[in-house]
Structure formats: C-alpha cells, structure tokens
Design an enzyme around this catalytic site. Structure first.
Site, PDB file in Angstrom:
ATOM      1  N   GLY A 401      36.581  38.941  53.267  1.00  0.00           N
ATOM      2  CA  GLY A 401      36.588  40.109  52.391  1.00  0.00           C
ATOM      3  C   GLY A 401      35.291  40.233  51.639  1.00  0.00           C
ATOM      4  N   GLY A 403      33.496  40.323  47.737  1.00  0.00           N
ATOM      5  CA  GLY A 403      33.639  39.976  46.340  1.00  0.00           C
ATOM      6  C   GLY A 403      32.853  40.922  45.464  1.00  0.00           C
ATOM      7  N   ASP A 514      37.846  40.102  35.557  1.00  0.00           N
ATOM      8  CA  ASP A 514      38.245  40.780  36.794  1.00  0.00           C
ATOM      9  C   ASP A 514      39.518  40.151  37.344  1.00  0.00           C
ATOM     10  OD1 ASP A 514      38.127  42.654  38.743  1.00  0.00           O
ATOM     11  OD2 ASP A 514      36.584  41.670  39.941  1.00  0.00           O
TER      12      ASP A 514
END
Length: 1176
Positions: A401, A403, A514
């Site tokens: 994925g 970041g 986050d």
C-alpha cells in the site's frame, strides 16, 4: 608498525611440554601473576624458529643457555617488502634485519654476538608474517624459573626469527609491556594494546634476561598443580573477557588495515590456536581430544546463511591448510589483521596447501568456555544507527500500500529468508526533515503495540525503511476483504491494544496525528500494532503543543481543523472516529466531499453510530467520551483504558472468525493468481524471449504467510542495478482488490481527475463570452477540487518543493523552477487583488499525501497536467517495451465505492432536503416558543387591564351606589304619601257611601278606619322597603338600562293624577278627601290601584305616575309589556271581574277588619269609571 620475534627450542621431552592454555589453568590467580611480574620486572620470552607457527620450548635445564646470555634489543626501524599471494598479504623479512640487531648489541655483550650472527646466517631465506602489533608466546617447561607460567608479550619493535634447533634465544622486554600468559588470546589482544602505550623503559633488558632463566626453571615445578583451581581461574578469565566494554575498547584501539587476512598458529604438540576477526587468539585442542571435537562439531558448524559466492571465491584463495588436525582457517572482517606462522617441519606443507581447498570445521576447548565465531563470511553490516549494507540481498515481493510519504512493499532476504515490510521513499530535499523525523521516532519506539524498526537502506534516489511485516494487514483491509464489520468484543480488543500503544507514544511526547483503521495492523499472532509515523510529531515536553494542520480529513479533531494549539488528545478524537469506522464499515460523513465535511466538523454535533441502539450503552458512552469537541473535557487515554467497556480481558481468539474468513478469501485469490500465471506463462513462452536472470518468478512459491504474489523485481538501488534492470520488462505485482491494500492515493484516480479537467475545460470554452458565468464556473471548480480520496493523509501548507503534481511522477529541475516562478507571480497578483481570499488547490503526491497549495492559473495547471500525462505515457511505453531505466510503481485498484455513493446532483438535493428539514424543525420549535410567549403576554396584559379598570371603575360604582341610596331615601316619603293617599281614597269612598254626620259615632268609625288602614299599611311598607333594598342590590350587579326604553312602551297608556286633599277639622266635623283624576290620552282603570300598592322599589316607579310597574331585579322590557293592561283585556268583562275578585281577595286578606262591602263598592265604582274612561 610493531614486529614479532618468536623463539622456540625443540630439544626436550614432549611429555613435559604442554599447550598454552593447559599452563594457563595452573596459575593460582591472574592478579597474583600480574603483581609478581610487576614486582620482579619479569619479561616474556619469545621463541620462534624460521617457520610461521608457534611452538613450545622443550629445554629441561638452564645449562643449554649461556650463563651471560642477553638478547640484542630490536632495531628501531626496518622496511618490509610485502607480496600479495592468494588474496592475503604475506610479509617477507629483510635479510639484513637481524644483522642490524646484532650490530647494535655488540657494545653490550660480545658473547652473544657470535650466537646472533650464526642465527642470522640461518635465517636469510625465511618468511615472516607481520601484524600491526607484535605478539610473543613462550610455553617453556624448563625448571628453575621463578614464575612458572608462560608469558605473552607484545611490543612495537621489529621481528626477527631464529631457526636453531639446538639453542634457545630469548628476547626480554620491559616489565610495563608484559602481560600474564594465563590470559587467553582474546584478553591478550586487549591488554597488549594497553601495554603498547608504555614503551619508555628499554634500559632494563639485562635485568630481565637474568630473570628469564629463573622463570624457565620454575616451569616444571608448577606443572603438577591442581587442575581444579586452574579451571576456576579460566572461568573467571572468560567472564572478564566476555564483558562488552572490554570488547568495545579493544576494537576501538585496533589500527585499521585495508585487507582481509587470515591467522594460523601451530604448536609442536599438534594443537593449534586461531585468532578472532579482531586479532584475538583462541585455542584449539590437540589430537588427543577427538571426542570433544565430535561433541562440538554441531555447535561450531558454519551456518549456510552467511555463505555468498563473492566472498567464497576470496576465502578460497586466502585459506590454506596443512593437516585437518593441526591447522584452521578464519575469514575475518575487513578491519582484522592476519598472522601466518609455521614451523620448519611444515614449510613444505605450507607451499602446497593452496591446492587443497577444504575448510576445516573449528572446535574449541571445553575448559575455556569461550565461543568465538569461526569461518564467518561477512554478508551485511548494521551500524549503531541501524543502517544496513547489502541492498541487493532483499527482494520486493508485492506492494502492500501507500503510506504518508512512500509506498510499502513486502520484502524477503535472499539468504536468510526472513520477511520484512519495506517502505520505499523517494529522496527529496523537502521531505528530508520529515523522513529523519519518522526514522528517529521509529528508532526510539520499543513497544509490542508499535511497529518495530529494523533499520534503513539508502541509495542516491531512494531510502528503504525496514519494518515489521504484519501478515494479516490492517483493520481496513480486513473490513474490505471480508465485507464485514467488527462486533463489540473485537472492537474492544483492538481499541484496548491501540490505547496501550497511544499511551506509550504519549509518554514519549509523540503525537501520531493519523490514527485510523488503515494504520492499525495485525500480525500473524493477531498482535495489534500502530504504524505509519510519517506525519507524527515529537513534542519538546509534556506541556508543549502543536499547531500544524495535518492528518486525514474525516479523522481530524476540531482543534486541528481550526489550527488551534493541540496535544495528544487529538489522537483520542481520531480513535473515536476509528471506532465508528470499525462498527459501521465507513467513517461518518463519507457521503459528503471530504474537504467540505472536514470544514463542517467543528460546527456539527459530535458524530455517533449509524444505529446507536444496535450497540451497548457502554460502547456508546465510551464513544461519547472520545468525541468531545472541547479537548480539555475530552477523556485521556489512561481514563479510557479504565472504562468499564474495556475491563474484560479479551484475547486474540476474538478475531478468529474474521481471520479464518480472510484466509479463505485469500486462498481463492491465490489459486486464481496461479491459474492466471500458468496461462500467461504458457502464452509468453511461445511468443516472448527468455527473461533475464535478475528477474525471478514466484508463481508457485507461496511464502510462509501465504500472501506472496506472482512476479517480483527489486527496485534499482544503484546505477549498476539500473543497468541490470534495463532488460527487465517485469513489474511489481499488486494485490487484488481489497487484499492487503492500504487506503491512500490510487494511481487510477488520475483518470477520474482527467475526466473532470476535460469537462471543466469544455465548460470554460462555452462560457468565455459571459464573464459572470465564468466566475460561477470558477467557484464550481474550486468546489470540485475538494473532491479527493477521503482515506488519504492530508498535509496543509503553503508550498512544498519537490512534491508530486497529482500523478505520482517526479518533475525535472527546470519544471520545478518554472513552477516556482509562476507561483511567485501569481501570489503577488493575488495579494494586490484581495489579501483575505486564499483559494486552496489540493494535489496528491505519489505517496498518497494530499498537498494543499495556493491556487494557480488555469494555463499553468493545464500545461503541467499535459506534461504529466506525457511523462506517464512515456514511462508506460518504456516499461512495456523492456527499456525502462527507472522503476515504475505498480497501479493500485480503485477503492471500493461505498454502497450509498451517488452523483453530485443527488448529493446537492440531499443537502437541500437535509437543510430544509433542519430549518423546518428549527422553525417549528421557534413558532411554538413564540406562541407560548404571546399567550403569556396576553394573559399578563389582560390581568393588568382588569386591575386598572377595577381601579378606575371603583369610584364610579361607589357613586352609583350613593345615587341609589339617595333615590331610595327620597322614594320612601313619596311612597308613604301615596299609601296615605290610597288610604284616604278608601276612606272617602267609604264615607261617600253613607251620609256624613258629625256624630261621635262617625268620628269613631273614621278613626277606627284610619287606624286599621295604618296598621294594614305598616307591614306593606316594611315589605316595600325590603324589596327596594333587594332591588338596589340587583341593580348594582345588572346592567343599567335607560328609562326611555321602558317608558316608550307606556307612552300611550301614561296617566296623570292629581289629588287634592282638603282636610278640615272643625268642632265635631269630619274630614273629607276629594279626588279629581286628570287623565291624559287614556283613563287609568281602577285596577291600577293594585299595582300602586304593590309597586317595586325600582327607581322608575313613582307614586305620582298613573302606572305602577311590577319590576323585579331580573325583569326586562318584555316583562313590563306582559304586566301592562291592554284595551283588549279591558274589553273582556269576565277577565276584569276575575281580576277584581282577586284584588278584593288580596285586600280582604291584607286588611283584617275591613268590610267587603266597602271594598266591593269601591272597586266596582273604580272599574266602572275606568271602563267609561276607556270607552271615551
């Protein structure tokens, strides 16, 4: 450079001689030996033949040495010629070195010069291996020595060899440079370095030579000491040597050499000793211990993970073996030195040992209890900053994925086979500070709930961060792949472990900023770990706060959105949104554009679950404590950890259902991938060319986690790697939709943006003529720019150099400079026009980070976007053709669209309906409030008016009462007069019927009649007074009507009467009453007399009037009409008769003794008169 001189004597019995470490065990204690050496100024003895191996001296008596023998001091300087053989340096001894030594010592001792010259002639052609520091080892077993222990000595002089087999030469050193020989090889290396500092006491050579003979005599005396005590001593020495401080200090003091060299040391007894990579010597047992060697073979077996073909070639050239039992080879680190020493008996073997390339498996003596790595080949190195070497040792399997600042891949090590998560970040000057910040945070975090940091690899263009590989992926991935949300037990387990991680971060003054489901990972053992510290910040202290607006829009706290000072409690708000995401599958306000929803978060009430009744009250209360707008009132993580919702201890078994479903889904996808690979390989084998050796296909090889994909290729780490990868047409394979996919910037989102841009461009071309419509379109564009991926991390700032342009590509330096100049010009124009209006334009970089910049002109936007499109097309074409010099990141699939995603028009309609409903509900409340307030006002106003009216009308009412009382008082005498007149009339009638007489009888009768009439009228008056009083009361309460309304009904029947009463009293004369009624209009009948006697007390009735009205308190005009006698009634004679009878009856009942004849006569006469009057 210091040199080594080794002396050895082969004369003696081998039974008396012993190895180095056997004699070390006989020493009572290390401290006593050091004290004895320092007190006696004893020196170590050097023994060496012409070979490169250390041997034990076997002299039995001191008679073999000359009595006055003193060795010459070493020369000050010597030059050595070196030659490279087999990959290692072997140093040759100078032929004139020993001659120089002997010439310097002729002045001190002439007897020794002859011996030295003979020895030098024998040693002209011998080789000597040199180290950076010289080591001398003596294992003499001769009797008569004082210390009785072998000595190890190091000095900085030149090295000379001695090849005599009959005589023994010993070279003494200064006492400050000596070390105890019972310290093993690793301790010798460390303490010899410390002794090299003191090299100033070279004047004690003669004293030391005299003591060496005594030291040799005592060797045999101490050979039979107790071995048990010696073993205890060696254990203590091993503990001392194994201390990390000692090894660090010894390594730091070693001089560096540019070559990698080997060390081989042999003894005459068949035993051998080896050196460690830092030059430390370790023992090897002799052939007398085969059992111990067999026991330790498994322990010292060379692991295959350290083998590499490049190092294998170098070690094959440098390694040399004589016999398997007596020699060993060691490949040390580049900083280690080498020492090759051999005996004359094995010189032939050393010349021929290069042919045989067999690595001997080394063993160690069990008595030493020291384990040193043998046969180690250096594969990679990690320094104290956790920076690795060996970039090509990792293979990137798949992309996991994106970041905050880079893409995350799954990587495996080629030789070791372990898996890691590798975060690949492109090196940019603008992101260097954030990268260093992330690395520092990860380096200092050590918690089971935080992703571990294993180091970093750096190239010119990229940096790799090595992290924990969490095989199950993130919570977001599990929700998307299984298409199921978490239940309460699963939420409590994840939230509890996440809170523990946040508590650790906050204790380190770190704000994550986050927190979301995509950054909460699960390992193979279902351990919850917090990841992605790309936007985290480390505060200076517990009271420090941050102001930067950063994070994912839908997860950001209100104080972060408003750019206020905030601390670690901003993570608690994000955790609350994450709970909603885990429970409902999506964060709140996902149906709205993320930027618009973010701006409304401070104004809207705190979000809740979609169906709060579906969840327990404890979970709802826990969520409410997390989502408090005021950060001061918001609960701390420690308070939340003590909440009743998290009190139950739940293990990872709670997630077993989700994990099982996840593995089933992934197995199906892996099987599909295998089928696709087989089909592709079958097609490509017939058409395509063979692949390069660098690219590997792992179609059927599934890793330990069962999650690897098909095709892999490493990212180029250097220019050479880029050239190697030029012929590679393979790309990194990506996981399928919903499988281990981090939510972030997806490259396919560019297509969506391009379509929007094209539509905007067409709209602008159509509306160029109308300026007003252009302004509206600009506003629409600004709103459409806010439609970004709600799952991407956002950084809000004015400028950011080197960031992407929304397509993931990297622009050139010229393009960056042009963009900077254009941005400066635009900023100046915008400031002149309107300083307050700042239009924000969001862009997304390649790493999934959304960058907010100031608005650019349309022309610059379009030109940059066209350039980016061309770059993308060119890179795709190159990669397809196989000429791709740079690595192209793989494309991610589109994110799963939410179930209720609709078009923009429907969204606006929904917004309007929501606004209207909200306005209606609020208006209804307001209207109801207004109505209630009006009612209250009305009631209060009416009350005030009533009070004022009562206050104002009270004097009027009092005046009316006074008037009524006055009328009552005035009406009473009139009524009395009328009654008297009536009585007089009756008397006159009675008197008129008989003749009047003046007799006393008549007077008495009259008087009696008057008395009777007075008596009869008295109760009538009393009744009339009571009626008047009641009438006055009723008149005060009833409405007062004017007299005109009543009198109008009686105008036609009104009468006037005049009474003239002339009473004369004379002598015996009677009184007479004359009544002459005067009628106006109509004659009043005699029946009206009844009404005059029973008239009410109303103010309208008066005695002077011809009529008397029967008006009660509740009477009205209709009642008055009812009681007035009309002419029709008068015409009816029967009715008149009946009324006359009733009147007579009343009079008879009212007057007790009145005679009926009188009343009838009077009534008849009155009736007749009235009838006649009416007829007239």
């Amino acid at each position: 450079m210091s040199n080594l001189k080794l002396s050895n004597n082969n004369n003696g019995n081998q039974k008396e001689s012993s190895s180095f470490f056997q004699k070390v065990m006989k020493s009572p204690s290390t401290q006593n030996l050091l004290n004895s050496f320092s007190s006696n100024n004893s020196n170590n003895n050097l023994s060496n033949s012409g070979s490169n191996e250390v041997k034990d001296t076997t002299t039995n008596s001191p008679s073999q040495l000359p009595p006055n023998y003193t060795p010459p001091p070493p020369p000050h300087q010597i030059r050595n010629s070196s030659s490279i053989e087999g990959g290692e340096f072997s140093l040759l001894n100078n032929e004139n070195s020993d001659n120089n030594n002997n010439n310097n010592n002729n002045n001190n001792n002439n007897n020794n010069n002859n011996n030295n010259n003979n020895n030098n002639n024998n040693n002209n052609n011998e080789q000597l291996a040199r180290t950076e520091s010289s080591v001398s080892i003596i294992s003499s077993s001769s009797s008569g020595s004082n210390s009785g222990q072998p000595n190890l000595q190091r000095h900085s002089s030149n090295i000379s060899t001695d090849d005599s087999n009959t005589t023994t030469e010993t070279y003494s050193m200064s006492p400050n440079q000596t070390l105890n020989s019972n310290i093993d090889s690793s301790e010798q290396q460390h303490q010899d370095l410390s002794s090299s500092v003191n090299n100033n006491n070279n004047n004690n050579n003669n004293n030391n030579n005299n003591n060496n003979n005594n030291n040799n005599n005592n060797n045999n005396n101490n050979n039979n000491n107790n071995t048990h005590e010696s073993r205890k001593l060696t254990r203590k020495i091993a503990q001392f040597i194994s201390s990390p401080k000692l090894l660090q200090s010894s390594i730091s003091q070693l001089p560096s050499t540019p070559t990698q060299q080997n060390v081989e040391i042999q003894t005459t007894n068949g035993g051998s000793s080896e050196t460690s990579p830092n030059g430390l010597i370790s023992p090897r047992p002799s052939n007398d211990q085969p059992l111990k060697e067999k026991k330790k073979k498994k322990f010292l077996k060379t692991p295959e993970i350290f083998k590499h073909h490049h190092h294998h070639k170098e070690s094959s050239l440098s390694s040399s073996t004589t016999t398997p039992s007596t020699t060993s080879s060691l490949t040390s680190s580049p900083s280690s030195s080498s020492l090759a020493i051999s005996s004359p008996n094995t010189t032939a073997a050393t010349t021929t040992n290069k042919k045989s390339h067999k690595k001997t498996k080394s063993t160690f003596d069990i008595n030493t209890e020291i384990s040193v790595p043998y046969n180690v080949i250096h594969k990679m190195h990690v320094d104290f900053d956790l920076k690795w070497t060996g970039h090509n040792d990792f293979i990137l399997d798949e992309k996991l994925g994106d970041g905050a600042y880079g893409s995350v891949y799954k990587g495996t090590h080629k030789d070791l086979g372990f898996t890691l998560a590798i975060k690949v970040i492109e090196m940019k000057e603008s992101e260097s500070v954030s990268l260093q910040n992330e690395i520092n945070i990860l380096k200092n975090c050590k918690s089971p709930n935080i992703v571990s940091y294993f180091g970093s690899l750096q190239t010119e263009s990229h940096i790799w961060i090595l992290l924990d590989f969490c095989a199950l992926g993130s919570i977001r991935d599990i929700i998307e792949s299984t298409e199921k949300t978490l239940n309460e037990a699963q939420i409590s387990f994840v939230v509890k472990n996440t809170l523990k991680g946040l508590i650790y971060l906050h204790s380190q003054n770190i704000i994550h900023r986050d927190v979301k489901a995509a950054n909460v990972l699960l390992s193979e053992g279902c351990d919850v770990k917090i990841a992605d510290f790309g936007v985290s910040e480390k505060l200076n202290g517990a009271l420090d706060q941050s102001k930067e607006m950063i994070g994912t829009p839908l997860w950001m706290a209100p104080e972060v959105i408003l750019k206020k000072n905030y601390d670690y409690k901003a993570d608690i708000w994000s955790l609350g949104i994450t709970i909603i995401e885990m429970a409902d599958g999506l964060p709140p306000h996902i149906d709205l554009p993320p930027m618009r929803a973010m701006k409304m978060v401070p104004n809207w009430p705190p979000p809740t679950f979609a169906e709060p009744k579906k969840w327990s009250p404890l979970l709802n209360d826990f969520l409410a404590r997390c989502l408090v707008k005021d950060p001061e009132k918001r609960a701390s993580p420690i308070d939340l950890l003590c909440h009743p919702f998290l009190k139950k201890d739940r293990g990872p078994d709670v997630l077993s259902d989700l994990v099982n479903q996840l593995f089933k889904i992934k197995k199906k996808k892996i099987d599909d991938l295998k089928k696709q690979q087989k089909h592709q390989t079958s097609q490509s084998s017939s058409s395509s060319s063979p692949q390069s050796p660098n690219a590997t296909v792992n179609g059927g090889d599934i890793g330990s986690d069962g999650l690897s994909t098909s095709i892999i290729s490493p990212i180029p780490s250097s220019p050479s790697d880029e050239l190697d990868n030029c012929n590679n047409s393979l790309k990194l394979a990506t996981s399928s939709k919903g499988m281990l996919s981090f939510k972030g910037n997806y490259t396919t989102c560019r297509d969506f943006q391009e379509e929007e841009e094209d539509s905007k461009h067409l709209n602008n071309n159509q509306d160029e003529q109308d300026d007003e419509q252009d302004d509206e379109d600009d506003d629409d564009e600004n709103e459409d720019d806010e439609d970004v991926d709600p799952f991407s991390t956002t950084i809000f700032h004015g400028k950011k150099k080197g960031s992407g342009n929304g397509n993931g590509g990297v622009t050139s330096d010229q393009d960056d400079e042009e963009e900077d100049e254009e941005e400066d010009d635009e900023e100046e124009e915008e400031e002149e026009e309107d300083d307050d209006e700042i239009n924000e334009d969001e862009e997304i970089s390649a790493t999934g980070t959304m960058v907010v910049r100031k608005k650019k002109n349309k022309s610059t936007k379009k030109s940059n976007k066209k350039k980016n499109k061309k770059n993308n097309l060119s890179t795709i074409g190159k990669s397809g053709s196989g000429n791709n010099l740079l690595h192209v990141a793989p494309n991610k699939p589109l994110p799963i669209t939410p179930p209720f995603s609709i078009s923009m028009t429907n969204e606006f309609k929904q917004l309007e309906t929501k606004l209207f409903t909200y306005i209606d509900s609020s208006n209804q409340k307001i209207v109801n409030d207004i109505k209630n307030e009006i009612k209250q006002l009305e009631s209060s106003i009416i009350n005030k008016i009533n009070i004022n009216l009562q206050q104002q009308l009270s004097p009027i009412l009092l005046a009316l009462e006074e008037i009524k009382q006055n009328q009552h008082t005035t009406s009473q005498p009139k009524q009395m007069q009328s009654k008297l007149s009536a009585t007089n009339l009756n008397e006159k009638k009675l008197s008129s019927s008989p003749p009047s007489s003046n007799s006393p009888l008549t007077n008495s009768v009259n008087s009696s009649l008057t008395t009777t009439t007075t008596t009869t009228t008295s109760p009538v008056l009393s009744r009339q007074s009571s009626f008047r009083s009641s009438g006055s009361i009723s008149s005060s309460n009833s409405s007062f009507r004017p007299n005109s309304a009543i009198m109008s009904a009686v105008n036609n029947s009104s009468t006037t009467t005049t009474t003239n009463s002339n009473s004369s009293s004379s002598n015996g004369g009677g009184s007479g009453v004359d009544i002459s009624p005067t009628m106006t209009g109509r004659a009043s009948p005699s029946i009206m007399k009844r009404f005059t006697t029973s008239s009410s007390s109303s103010p309208l009735s008066s005695s002077s009037d011809g009529f008397a009205f029967n008006s009660n308190s509740n009477s009205s005009s209709s009642d008055l009409k009812r009681h007035v006698i009309t002419p029709e009634e008068l015409n009816n004679s029967n009715l008149v008769k009946n009324k006359v009878k009733m009147f007579e009856d009343d009079n008879s009942s009212g007057s007790g003794s009145n005679s009926p004849s009188l009343s009838t006569n009077s009534s008849s006469t009155n009736s007749n008169n009235s009838v006649t009057n009416i007829k007239k």
